[in-house]
Design an enzyme around this catalytic site. Structure first.
Site, short mmCIF file in Angstrom:
data_model
loop_
_atom_site.label_atom_id
_atom_site.label_comp_id
_atom_site.label_asym_id
_atom_site.label_seq_id
_atom_site.Cartn_x
_atom_site.Cartn_y
_atom_site.Cartn_z
N ARG A 22 0.84 -1.22 0.00
CA ARG A 22 0.00 0.00 0.00
C ARG A 22 0.87 1.26 0.00
O ARG A 22 0.60 2.22 -0.73
CB ARG A 22 -0.90 -0.05 1.24
CG ARG A 22 -1.72 1.18 1.53
CD ARG A 22 -2.53 0.92 2.80
NE ARG A 22 -3.28 2.06 3.26
CZ ARG A 22 -2.79 3.00 4.06
NH1 ARG A 22 -1.53 2.95 4.44
NH2 ARG A 22 -3.56 4.00 4.46
N VAL A 24 4.02 1.56 -1.02
CA VAL A 24 4.74 1.71 -2.30
C VAL A 24 3.79 2.28 -3.36
O VAL A 24 4.15 3.19 -4.11
CB VAL A 24 5.32 0.34 -2.76
CG1 VAL A 24 5.84 0.43 -4.20
CG2 VAL A 24 6.44 -0.11 -1.82
N ARG A 26 0.93 4.02 -2.95
CA ARG A 26 0.48 5.40 -2.73
C ARG A 26 1.63 6.40 -2.88
O ARG A 26 1.44 7.49 -3.44
CB ARG A 26 -0.20 5.51 -1.37
CG ARG A 26 -1.53 4.74 -1.40
CD ARG A 26 -2.48 5.13 -0.33
NE ARG A 26 -3.77 4.47 -0.57
CZ ARG A 26 -4.73 4.40 0.31
NH1 ARG A 26 -4.58 4.93 1.50
NH2 ARG A 26 -5.88 3.80 0.01
N SER A 106 14.88 -13.88 -1.45
CA SER A 106 14.29 -13.03 -2.51
C SER A 106 15.28 -11.94 -2.93
O SER A 106 15.38 -11.60 -4.11
CB SER A 106 13.02 -12.36 -2.00
OG SER A 106 12.18 -13.31 -1.41
N ASP A 129 11.14 -13.94 10.74
CA ASP A 129 12.37 -14.44 11.39
C ASP A 129 13.33 -13.31 11.80
O ASP A 129 14.21 -13.54 12.63
CB ASP A 129 13.12 -15.38 10.43
CG ASP A 129 12.27 -16.53 9.94
OD1 ASP A 129 11.32 -16.88 10.65
OD2 ASP A 129 12.56 -17.05 8.85
N ARG A 213 14.25 -24.29 44.58
CA ARG A 213 13.87 -22.98 45.11
C ARG A 213 12.35 -22.84 45.22
O ARG A 213 11.84 -21.76 45.48
CB ARG A 213 14.42 -21.87 44.20
CG ARG A 213 15.94 -21.76 44.19
CD ARG A 213 16.39 -20.44 43.53
NE ARG A 213 15.73 -20.21 42.24
CZ ARG A 213 16.19 -20.69 41.07
NH1 ARG A 213 17.29 -21.41 41.04
NH2 ARG A 213 15.54 -20.45 39.95
N PHE A 217 6.64 -25.07 37.94
CA PHE A 217 6.34 -25.17 36.51
C PHE A 217 7.45 -24.47 35.73
O PHE A 217 8.08 -23.54 36.26
CB PHE A 217 4.97 -24.56 36.18
CG PHE A 217 4.96 -23.07 36.31
CD1 PHE A 217 4.78 -22.47 37.54
CD2 PHE A 217 5.15 -22.26 35.19
CE1 PHE A 217 4.79 -21.09 37.66
CE2 PHE A 217 5.16 -20.87 35.31
CZ PHE A 217 4.98 -20.29 36.55
O1 F6P Z 1 10.87 -17.61 6.92
C1 F6P Z 1 9.64 -17.70 7.57
C2 F6P Z 1 9.35 -19.11 7.99
O2 F6P Z 1 8.07 -19.15 8.58
C3 F6P Z 1 10.39 -19.75 8.90
O3 F6P Z 1 10.27 -19.32 10.23
C4 F6P Z 1 10.11 -21.21 8.68
O4 F6P Z 1 11.24 -22.00 8.98
C5 F6P Z 1 9.77 -21.26 7.22
O5 F6P Z 1 9.35 -19.96 6.86
C6 F6P Z 1 8.69 -22.22 6.83
O6 F6P Z 1 8.60 -22.18 5.44
P1 F6P Z 1 7.42 -22.78 4.57
O7 F6P Z 1 6.41 -21.68 4.35
O8 F6P Z 1 8.06 -23.16 3.29
O9 F6P Z 1 6.85 -23.92 5.31
#
Ligand code: F6P
Length: 308
Positions: A22, A24, A26, A106, A129, A213, A217
């Site tokens: 959006r 890019v 606009r 990419s 990530d 301690r 959990f």
């Molecule tokens: O890069 C994003 C991501 O979700 C990673 O965290 C994960 O390892 C991978 O893509 C999963 O890729 P795909 O969509 O090919 O299952």
């Protein structure tokens, strides 16, 4: 005839992609450019899946997850003949620059268009990530962390109620950013990331000494790049059983819920800023760069920063 630029999303989806498209579109229109949306990433580039976008076409997408342009991981881009076809398609439509909203893979592919055909490419970094070279931040990370935090907090209720040890596996490919942020934000007992490996005895010692301690959990946040929760849980369980009754170690794999959903305000804002910066910097006469956030400042870095 209007000058033209094109935009595509490529690789795994991430919250905030629509906000970036959006921005890019606009900003492009504001500076007098026609903006062409390319469907399905590099696949659509090869197959000429082009459509003209304008302010109205991108209306209502700011808060929507996924990418309305669709995305793909296109294997044909490994071959030069297809990259050549992609550039021919862009030139045929008089498109003068390609804006790629993507991650490392990419950008690497996009950089080949520059290197082999001297075609101008601008990268806008996204991936949950947060592992793209050259930037402190990638669009989608904040939303993914918030999703993971919410999930861990729910699991914590069960962990507390049943006095159990839980392993929660989060995404991140080979990086531990999601795990680290999620673990800190939820006060996890152990955070396992690929960048800083812990031997098994450290995990076990942490839990055993916690029990001494008075803690009953335990939450272990595990990055998928370290191990599979399914495989780690029985190993930790067996080791813990040597030190008392810790019961069964349960696990949850959060998976794709981290990729979807409405982007947080932060991701909407950063995606908008990245998109506008990308277009403005291009209009100012710069090509072949990626947008980067460094020490809180948005700037441009060479697109080939990590793959010369
Ligand atoms: O890069 C994003 C991501 O979700 C990673 O965290 C994960 O390892 C991978 O893509 C999963 O890729 P795909 O969509 O090919 O299952």
């Amino acid at each position: 005839m209007n000058k033209k630029i094109a935009v595509l999303t490529s690789g795994g989806d991430a919250p905030g992609l629509n906000a970036a498209i959006r921005a890019v579109v606009r900003a492009g229109n504001y500076y007098g450019y026609e903006v062409i949306g390319i469907k399905r990433g590099f696949k659509g580039l090869i197959e000429k899946e082009f459509e003209i976008l304008d302010a109205r076409k991108v209306s209502g997408f700011l808060n929507i997850g996924g990418t309305f342009l669709l995305t793909a991981r296109e294997k044909r881009f490994y071959y030069k003949e297809y990259r050549k076809k992609a550039v021919e398609n862009l030139k045929e439509k008089n498109i003068e620059a390609l804006f790629v909203i993507g991650g490392n893979g990419s950008f690497q592919a996009a950089n080949l268009l520059v290197k082999e055909f001297n075609f101008p490419v601008i990268g806008i970094p996204k991936t949950i990530d947060n592992d793209t070279y050259g930037t402190d931040y990638t669009i989608g990370f904040d939303t993914a962390v918030n999703t993971a935090v919410e999930a861990v907090e729910k699991i914590k209720d069960t962990s507390m109620s049943h006095e159990r040890v839980f392993i929660v596996e989060v995404m991140g490919r080979n990086s531990g950013f999601i795990a680290l942020s999620t673990g800190i934000a939820t006060g996890a007992d152990v955070i396992l990331i690929p960048e800083y490996p812990f031997p098994l005895h450290v995990i076990v010692d942490t839990i055993v000494s916690g029990r001494k301690r008075g803690k009953n959990f335990f939450i272990i946040v595990l990055a998928e790049g370290v191990a599979k929760a399914q495989e780690l849980a029985p190993i930790v369980e067996k080791e813990l059983s040597k030190y008392g009754n810790f019961g069964e170690v349960r696990y949850s794999v959060l998976g794709y819920i981290q990729r979807g959903g409405s982007p947080t305000a932060y991701d909407r804002i950063i995606a908008s800023k990245f998109g506008v910066f990308a277009v403005k910097h291009y209009i100012d006469g710069n090509i072949n760069f990626m947008v980067s956030l460094e020490n809180g400042k948005i700037m441009a870095k060479p697109l080939n920063i990590s793959f010369n």
